[in-house]
Design a protein around this motif. Structure first.
Motif, PDB file in Angstrom:
ATOM      1  N   PRO A 148       0.832  -1.225   0.017  1.00 42.70           N
ATOM      2  CA  PRO A 148      -0.220  -0.152  -0.063  1.00 42.70           C
ATOM      3  C   PRO A 148       0.824   1.306   0.069  1.00 42.70           C
ATOM      4  O   PRO A 148       2.041   1.211   0.599  1.00 42.70           O
ATOM      5  N   MET A 149       0.282   2.357  -0.738  1.00 45.37           N
ATOM      6  CA  MET A 149       1.071   3.565  -0.655  1.00 45.37           C
ATOM      7  C   MET A 149       0.033   4.689  -0.522  1.00 45.37           C
ATOM      8  O   MET A 149      -1.130   4.459  -1.040  1.00 45.37           O
ATOM      9  N   VAL A 150       0.293   5.778   0.215  1.00 38.13           N
ATOM     10  CA  VAL A 150      -0.462   6.793   0.230  1.00 38.13           C
ATOM     11  C   VAL A 150       0.320   7.987  -0.104  1.00 38.13           C
ATOM     12  O   VAL A 150       1.807   8.085   0.315  1.00 38.13           O
ATOM     13  N   SER A 151      -0.358   9.267  -0.595  1.00 42.75           N
ATOM     14  CA  SER A 151       0.516  10.352  -0.957  1.00 42.75           C
ATOM     15  C   SER A 151      -0.272  11.412  -1.033  1.00 42.75           C
ATOM     16  O   SER A 151      -1.423  11.377  -0.922  1.00 42.75           O
TER      17      SER A 151
ATOM     18  N   ARG B 219       6.644  22.613  -5.192  1.00 43.18           N
ATOM     19  CA  ARG B 219       5.669  21.601  -5.172  1.00 43.18           C
ATOM     20  C   ARG B 219       6.374  20.709  -4.277  1.00 43.18           C
ATOM     21  O   ARG B 219       7.418  19.771  -4.299  1.00 43.18           O
ATOM     22  N   ALA B 220       5.696  20.223  -3.168  1.00 45.85           N
ATOM     23  CA  ALA B 220       5.945  19.171  -2.106  1.00 45.85           C
ATOM     24  C   ALA B 220       5.333  17.994  -2.228  1.00 45.85           C
ATOM     25  O   ALA B 220       4.066  18.111  -2.350  1.00 45.85           O
ATOM     26  N   MET B 221       5.936  17.054  -2.572  1.00 49.93           N
ATOM     27  CA  MET B 221       5.067  15.551  -2.661  1.00 49.93           C
ATOM     28  C   MET B 221       5.599  14.681  -1.722  1.00 49.93           C
ATOM     29  O   MET B 221       6.804  14.581  -1.509  1.00 49.93           O
ATOM     30  N   TRP B 222       4.770  14.149  -0.882  1.00 47.83           N
ATOM     31  CA  TRP B 222       5.063  13.252   0.283  1.00 47.83           C
ATOM     32  C   TRP B 222       4.427  11.811  -0.101  1.00 47.83           C
ATOM     33  O   TRP B 222       3.352  11.741  -0.334  1.00 47.83           O
ATOM     34  N   LYS B 223       5.038  10.765  -0.123  1.00 45.51           N
ATOM     35  CA  LYS B 223       4.790   9.438  -0.221  1.00 45.51           C
ATOM     36  C   LYS B 223       5.087   8.403   0.834  1.00 45.51           C
ATOM     37  O   LYS B 223       6.371   8.606   1.196  1.00 45.51           O
ATOM     38  N   TYR B 224       4.186   7.692   1.167  1.00 48.21           N
ATOM     39  CA  TYR B 224       4.586   6.612   2.171  1.00 48.21           C
ATOM     40  C   TYR B 224       4.098   5.370   1.748  1.00 48.21           C
ATOM     41  O   TYR B 224       3.021   5.127   0.832  1.00 48.21           O
ATOM     42  N   ASN B 225       5.049   4.389   1.961  1.00 48.89           N
ATOM     43  CA  ASN B 225       4.462   3.017   1.938  1.00 48.89           C
ATOM     44  C   ASN B 225       4.559   2.052   3.229  1.00 48.89           C
ATOM     45  O   ASN B 225       5.422   2.288   3.918  1.00 48.89           O
ATOM     46  N   PHE B 226       3.697   0.929   3.240  1.00 44.58           N
ATOM     47  CA  PHE B 226       3.759   0.262   4.599  1.00 44.58           C
ATOM     48  C   PHE B 226       3.284  -1.117   4.287  1.00 44.58           C
ATOM     49  O   PHE B 226       2.499  -1.403   3.161  1.00 44.58           O
ATOM     50  N   THR B 227       3.461  -2.122   5.107  1.00 41.94           N
ATOM     51  CA  THR B 227       2.773  -3.385   5.057  1.00 41.94           C
ATOM     52  C   THR B 227       2.410  -3.497   6.710  1.00 41.94           C
ATOM     53  O   THR B 227       3.123  -3.058   7.484  1.00 41.94           O
ATOM     54  N   CYS B 228       1.408  -4.448   6.919  1.00 42.13           N
ATOM     55  CA  CYS B 228       0.730  -4.542   7.886  1.00 42.13           C
ATOM     56  C   CYS B 228       1.193  -6.288   8.459  1.00 42.13           C
ATOM     57  O   CYS B 228       1.410  -6.911   7.562  1.00 42.13           O
ATOM     58  N   GLN B 229       1.149  -6.358   9.846  1.00 42.59           N
ATOM     59  CA  GLN B 229       0.780  -7.646  10.248  1.00 42.59           C
ATOM     60  C   GLN B 229      -0.105  -7.802  11.415  1.00 42.59           C
ATOM     61  O   GLN B 229      -0.520  -6.796  11.998  1.00 42.59           O
TER      62      GLN B 229
END
Length: 156
Positions: free
Chosen positions: A2-5, A105-115
């Motif tokens: 998953p990714m959010v931005s 322009r500021a661009m922020w992206k996060y990715n993660f995995t859950c358990q």
């Protein structure tokens, strides 16, 4: 994964916008609604590649993260070292690019995995929604900080 931005454009040049993004202490708390408390670890006094920080989220969740890149004024990246039990991995990157004279322009992206694995499909869908909202609020706070005279005075 998953990714959010989120992204925004601010009326500062990239150097100034990047500097706002890296503020600490009370200045950081003026604009960053995500953070209740944040400080460097291991004797570090400034951000740089390999530096670790402890961040306490406004809801009380704690995370130790490490800078994996630090290239002012273009980008900064981090990865979670330890954090809330439900994250298996978490990483993020913030990019800053010229968007016209005196604009960034500021661009922020996060990715993660859950358990745990059996819960990950549901947790990651929920996490995308929750983290997406949080990052949206955070970048809105950043944009407000880029116009806040007290924040700007601290970075000059």
């Amino acid at each position: 994964m998953p990714m959010v931005s989120a992204e925004t454009v601010v009326d500062l040049d990239p150097q100034q916008a990047f500097a706002v993004s890296q503020t600490t202490g009370e200045v950081r708390l003026r604009w960053d609604p995500f953070v209740r408390r944040q400080h460097f670890l291991d004797g570090a006094t400034a951000p740089d590649k390999g530096v670790r920080t402890l961040t306490v989220h406004r809801w009380g969740a704690r995370m130790v993260s490490e800078y994996v890149s630090y290239a002012p004024p273009r980008n900064v990246g981090m990865r979670m070292v330890t954090g809330p039990w439900f994250f298996r991995t978490m990483a993020g990157g913030w990019r800053f690019e010229q968007a016209g004279p005196g604009r960034t322009r500021a661009m922020w992206k996060y990715n993660f995995t859950c358990q745990p694995a059996w819960l990950a499909p549901l947790a990651e869908r929920i996490g995308t929604w929750v983290l997406g909202r949080e990052i949206g609020r955070r970048i809105e706070g950043f944009a407000a900080g880029c116009a806040d005279p007290e924040v700007l005075a601290a970075v000059h």
